[in-house]
Design an enzyme around this catalytic site. Structure first.
Site, PDB file in Angstrom:
ATOM      1  N   CYS A 350       0.789  -1.229   0.000  1.00  0.00           N
ATOM      2  CA  CYS A 350       0.000   0.000   0.000  1.00  0.00           C
ATOM      3  C   CYS A 350       0.827   1.289   0.000  1.00  0.00           C
ATOM      4  O   CYS A 350       0.460   2.231  -0.722  1.00  0.00           O
ATOM      5  CB  CYS A 350      -1.019  -0.012   1.132  1.00  0.00           C
ATOM      6  N   ARG A 379       7.923 -11.023   4.578  1.00  0.00           N
ATOM      7  CA  ARG A 379       7.610 -10.853   5.994  1.00  0.00           C
ATOM      8  C   ARG A 379       8.426 -11.857   6.799  1.00  0.00           C
ATOM      9  O   ARG A 379       8.469 -13.043   6.458  1.00  0.00           O
ATOM     10  CB  ARG A 379       6.110 -11.058   6.245  1.00  0.00           C
ATOM     11  N   GLN A 397       1.042 -10.813  -3.546  1.00  0.00           N
ATOM     12  CA  GLN A 397      -0.343 -10.475  -3.244  1.00  0.00           C
ATOM     13  C   GLN A 397      -1.042  -9.946  -4.488  1.00  0.00           C
ATOM     14  O   GLN A 397      -0.454  -9.163  -5.246  1.00  0.00           O
ATOM     15  CB  GLN A 397      -0.415  -9.409  -2.151  1.00  0.00           C
ATOM     16  N   ASP A 399      -2.929  -7.512  -5.052  1.00  0.00           N
ATOM     17  CA  ASP A 399      -3.338  -6.309  -4.343  1.00  0.00           C
ATOM     18  C   ASP A 399      -3.979  -5.297  -5.286  1.00  0.00           C
ATOM     19  O   ASP A 399      -3.680  -5.266  -6.479  1.00  0.00           O
ATOM     20  CB  ASP A 399      -2.108  -5.650  -3.705  1.00  0.00           C
ATOM     21  N   HIS A 401      -5.584  -0.996  -4.881  1.00  0.00           N
ATOM     22  CA  HIS A 401      -5.958   0.134  -4.034  1.00  0.00           C
ATOM     23  C   HIS A 401      -6.821   1.068  -4.855  1.00  0.00           C
ATOM     24  O   HIS A 401      -6.432   1.483  -5.953  1.00  0.00           O
ATOM     25  CB  HIS A 401      -4.709   0.840  -3.504  1.00  0.00           C
ATOM     26  N   LYS A 481     -12.311  -4.008   8.070  1.00  0.00           N
ATOM     27  CA  LYS A 481     -12.229  -4.782   6.832  1.00  0.00           C
ATOM     28  C   LYS A 481     -13.361  -5.796   6.762  1.00  0.00           C
ATOM     29  O   LYS A 481     -13.936  -6.206   7.769  1.00  0.00           O
ATOM     30  CB  LYS A 481     -10.884  -5.507   6.739  1.00  0.00           C
ATOM     31  N   HIS A 527      -8.356  -0.727   0.321  1.00  0.00           N
ATOM     32  CA  HIS A 527      -7.414  -1.815   0.051  1.00  0.00           C
ATOM     33  C   HIS A 527      -8.251  -3.048  -0.271  1.00  0.00           C
ATOM     34  O   HIS A 527      -9.185  -3.366   0.470  1.00  0.00           O
ATOM     35  CB  HIS A 527      -6.562  -2.142   1.282  1.00  0.00           C
TER      36      HIS A 527
END
Length: 647
Positions: A350, A379, A397, A399, A401, A481, A527
Site C-alpha cells: 500500500c 515478511r 499479493q 493487491d 488500491h 475490513k 485496500h
C-alpha cells in the site's frame, strides 16, 4: 431474596431458590436434561453448571445435542476436559513433567509439556497416554473449581516445581491486577484454569491423540522448546471416526507432499519459507493470475509495479513501523561515503501505491482510480510458524488500491464483493462466509474516522443482503475490513479475500485530488485483495482438488502416450496441433511400456491421456482416456481442445 427467576431460551420464566446453580436449573426442567447437561450459558457466557445463577438472567443449558453456537460450546467443553485429562495422564506417566498451557482449538486440543531430561515421549507413547486417559474417564472424576489468592497460588506452583504456572500468574497480577486465580482439580491433577468445564471426566465421549510437535514457550524462539501433544475429542465414536477419516484425506491432499510429487514447487534450506516454483507450478500461478487479471480488466483497474526495496522512512510515514517492524526484513547496503540511508523489503504494497498516486495531480473526474499490483512482499515470520505455502516469508499479493470519494465507496465495495463471488465460483468454491472485522486495540486514527469506516462497510454488506459475522477487534491497524472465507472440499474454512476501508493512509501521505470546486480534497482509500497471497491460494487449491485440478486449471491438460517409438513422430505432430489450439500438452517419449506411461500419467494427475498406437497413427486419431469420464474411444485430435473446454 428467597427466590430468583431466570429466562429460558423460549422466553418462559423459571423460578428457583436463591443461590441455585446451572445444575439446579437443569434438574428443575427435567431429569433427562440434568443427566445430559455439560454447561450453562448465562447471558451468552459459557459457565460451569455449578456456578450460582444471577436473578433475571437469560440462560441456556448446553448439551451434546445442542444446536448452533451452543453445539460449538458443548464441543469446546468436552475438548477442554480432554486436555486436562491428557495432562493428568502425562504427569502420571512421566513424573516431574512441567505443565504449561492446554487450550481447546477448532479441531481438538493440545497441551505443551516440559519433560524431564532424556524422557521426551515418542509417537508410540500416545497409546500409553490414551490408555491412562481412558482409566480417568471411566472413573468419572469430577472437575472441582477453587479460588486462591494469587500469592498463595504462586507459592503452591513454585513448591510443585511448575515455573510456567508461576510465570502465568505473575503476569496476570502485573498486567491485569488480579488478586485471585481459579484452579480446577480432576482426580490427582490440579491446574491453573479460567474454566469452564463439564461436571466430570465421564462426559468425554470419544477422543484420540493425533501427534507430537515442538513449540516454544509463548511462541518465543528465545524461550524453552516444549513438547506439544495434539488430540481431538467428540461426543460420539461415530463423530470421531468421521473426523479421523477427514484427517486422513487431509494428509493425502497435503500440498506439502503433493507439490514436490507433482513438480509444482519445492522448499530449500537456503531460503526457509520461500518457495521455489518449478515449471509446472509456475504455469499454475500464471493461470490463477489470468483469472484475477480478467476481473481487473472487466472492472477498470490499471496495473502498476512498485519497488520491493524502499526507504525505511516510508514505513514510519505509513504507520507500519510501529505496528509491523518485528515482521520486516531490513537491507544493509554496502557503505559508501555520505550514504547513510536504511532500506527495508516491503511487507505490504500500500505505501508504494500511495507514492504512485502522489506522483501525479488528479482531478475528481479520474475517480475512482483503481490501481492493481501483483506485488512481491517479504515478511519475517518465525520459523516455527512456517507451514508450506500457507505460511511463507516471501509471496505475491493480488493487491489493489482504489482511490475514491466517500460517495463512491458503496459502489466500489459492491464491485469488489461481486468480483470475489465470481472468482471463487470459477475456482470451485461455492460456500463463502463473510466477516466484518472492527477496530483492533493497536490502531491509528480518530474515533470518528473509525466509526465512519465501520459504518460504511456495514451498510454495504446490508445493502447487498449478505449474511455476515462481526469479528470485534480483528481489523487492520489502519481500518476495518470485510474478510471472505471459503470452505474447501474437506470442510475446512480459509480466509482469502479482503476489502478494507482506510481514511488514515491518504492523510499520512497527504494525498489529494482537485474537486469540482477546484479545491484540494482528500480521497478515501480502499485496500482490496481477491485471493490474498497467490502462494497460499495455490496451496489451498492443491488441497481442495487433491492435486487433480479440473482440465482448465491443470498445468498439463493432456499427456500423449505413444505405444512405441514408431508412433513418436505422429505423437509430436498431434502435440503441435493441440498446442496451437491452446492446449497444454506433453509427449511421453520415454522407452517405457504404454502401461507404465499410463500409470505415471495417472500419478501425475493429468486430466486426459491421449494414447497413440499404430491404428491411431494410421487413422489420424487418438484414443482418449479421461480421469473424469473414463475411456472415450478414438477421436479426431481436432476435437480434443473442445473436449477439454467442455469438462
Amino acid at each position: 431474596m428467597s427466590a430468583i427467576t431466570v429466562t429460558l431460551p423460549d422466553g418462559s420464566p423459571l423460578e428457583l431458590p436463591a443461590g441455585s446453580s446451572g445444575a439446579d436449573a437443569a434438574a428443575a426442567i427435567g431429569p433427562g436434561l440434568a443427566r445430559d447437561a455439560l454447561g450453562i450459558k448465562v447471558a451468552g457466557e459459557l459457565r460451569d453448571l455449578g456456578a450460582p445463577l444471577p436473578n433475571g438472567a437469560p440462560i441456556a443449558i448446553v448439551t451434546a445435542t445442542s444446536k448452533g453456537e451452543d453445539a460449538d460450546d458443548a464441543l469446546w467443553l468436552v475438548r477442554h476436559d480432554a486436555a486436562h485429562v491428557m495432562a493428568t495422564a502425562v504427569t502420571e506417566l512421566w513424573p516431574g513433567t512441567r505443565v504449561s498451557i492446554g487450550p481447546p482449538i477448532p479441531d481438538g486440543f493440545y497441551y505443551d509439556f516440559d519433560f524431564p531430561d532424556g524422557e521426551r515421549p515418542i509417537e508410540a507413547d500416545l497409546e500409553r497416554i490414551e490408555a491412562s486417559m481412558r482409566a480417568h474417564i471411566e472413573a468419572d472424576e469430577p472437575f472441582e473449581r477453587s479460588e486462591l489468592p494469587a500469592t498463595e497460588a504462586i507459592e503452591r506452583f513454585r513448591a510443585e516445581d511448575q515455573p510456567y504456572k508461576v510465570e502465568l500468574i505473575e503476569d496476570l497480577v502485573a498486567d491485569e491486577g488480579v488478586e485471585t486465580v481459579s484452579l480446577y482439580r480432576n482426580g490427582p491433577f490440579t491446574d491453573l484454569c479460567r474454566g469452564p468445564h463439564a461436571p466430570s471426566t465421564g462426559r468425554i465421549g470419544a477422543f484420540k491423540l493425533n501427534s507430537l510437535a515442538g513449540a516454544y514457550w509463548r511462541g518465543d524462539e528465545s524461550r524453552q522448546m516444549l513438547t506439544r501433544i495434539y488430540g481431538t475429542a467428540f461426543h460420539t465414536q461415530a463423530e470421531l471416526d468421521r473426523h479421523l477419516e477427514q484427517l486422513e484425506r487431509a494428509r493425502e491432499n497435503d500440498h506439502r507432499r503433493l507439490g514436490p510429487e507433482l513438480g509444482l514447487f519445492r522448499f530449500r534450506d537456503e531460503a526457509p519459507g520461500m518457495p521455489f516454483w518449478l515449471p509446472q507450478g509456475t504455469v499454475l500461478l500464471r493461470l490463477i493470475e489470468g483469472e484475477v487479471r480478467a476481473q481487473l480488466d472487466s472492472r477498470g483497474y490499471r496495473e502498476i509495479k512498485t519497488p520491493r526495496v524502499l526507504d525505511e522512512e516510508l514505513w514510519h510515514r505509513s504507520g507500519h513501523w510501529d505496528n509491523y517492524r518485528d515482521n520486516m526484513y531490513f537491507v544493509e547496503p554496502s557503505r559508501r561515503e555520505g550514504d547513510e540511508r536504511r532500506f527495508a523489503l516491503k511487507p505490504m504494497n500500500c505505501p508504494g501505491a500511495c507514492l504512485v498516486f502522489a506522483s501525479e495531480r488528479h482531478s475528481y473526474r479520474e475517480l475512482p482510480l483503481r490501481l492493481a499490483e501483483f506485488g512481491d512482499v517479504s515478511r519475517y515470520e518465525r520459523e516455527g510458524v512456517l507451514h508450506g505455502l500457507l505460511r511463507v516469508r516471501a509471496f505475491t499479493q493480488d493487491d489493489a488500491h482504489v482511490y475514491c470519494t466517500l460517495e463512491q465507496v458503496p459502489e466500489e465495495v459492491d464491485s469488489i464483493c461481486e468480483a470475489i463471488d465470481e472468482l471463487y465460483a470459477r475456482f470451485g468454491f461455492d460456500r463463502v462466509r463473510v466477516e466484518l472485522s472492527t477496530r483492533p486495540q493497536k490502531s491509528i486514527g480518530t474515533d470518528q474516522q473509525w466509526q465512519r469506516a465501520e459504518a460504511g462497510l456495514r451498510q454495504a454488506l446490508e445493502r447487498q443482503g449478505r449474511e455476515y459475522e462481526v469479528n470485534p477487534g480483528e481489523g487492520t491497524f489502519y481500518g476495518p475490513k470485510i474478510d471472505f472465507h471459503v470452505t474447501d472440499a474437506l470442510g475446512r474454512s480459509w480466509q482469502l479475500g479482503t476489502c478494507q476501508l482506510d481514511f488514515q493512509m491518504p492523510e499520512r501521505f497527504e494525498l489529494s485530488y482537485q474537486g469540482e470546486d477546484n479545491a484540494a480534497h482528500r480521497p478515501v482509500m480502499i485496500h482490496r485483495a481477491l485471493l490474498g497471497s497467490m502462494e497460499r491460494f495455490a496451496g489451498i487449491l492443491i488441497e481442495h482438488h487433491g492435486g487433480r485440478f479440473p482440465a482448465w486449471l491443470a498445468p498439463t491438460q493432456a499427456a500423449i502416450l505413444p505405444v512405441s517409438d514408431p508412433q513418436l513422430a505422429y505423437a509430436r505432430e498431434v502435440a503441435a496441433r493441440l498446442a496451437a489450439d491452446g492446449v497444454r500438452v506433453r509427449v511421453d517419449d520415454r522407452s517405457e511400456s504404454v502401461g507404465r506411461k499410463i500409470r505415471d500419467a495417472e500419478l501425475a494427475k493429468t486430466p486426459f491421456m491421449l494414447i497413440v498406437g499404430e491404428r491411431e497413427r494410421a487413422e489420424g486419431t487418438v484414443s482418449v482416456r479421461s480421469h473424469a469420464a473414463g475411456d472415450l474411444g478414438a477421436i479426431d485430435p481436432a476435437r480434443v481442445a473442445g473436449l477439454l473446454a467442455s469438462e
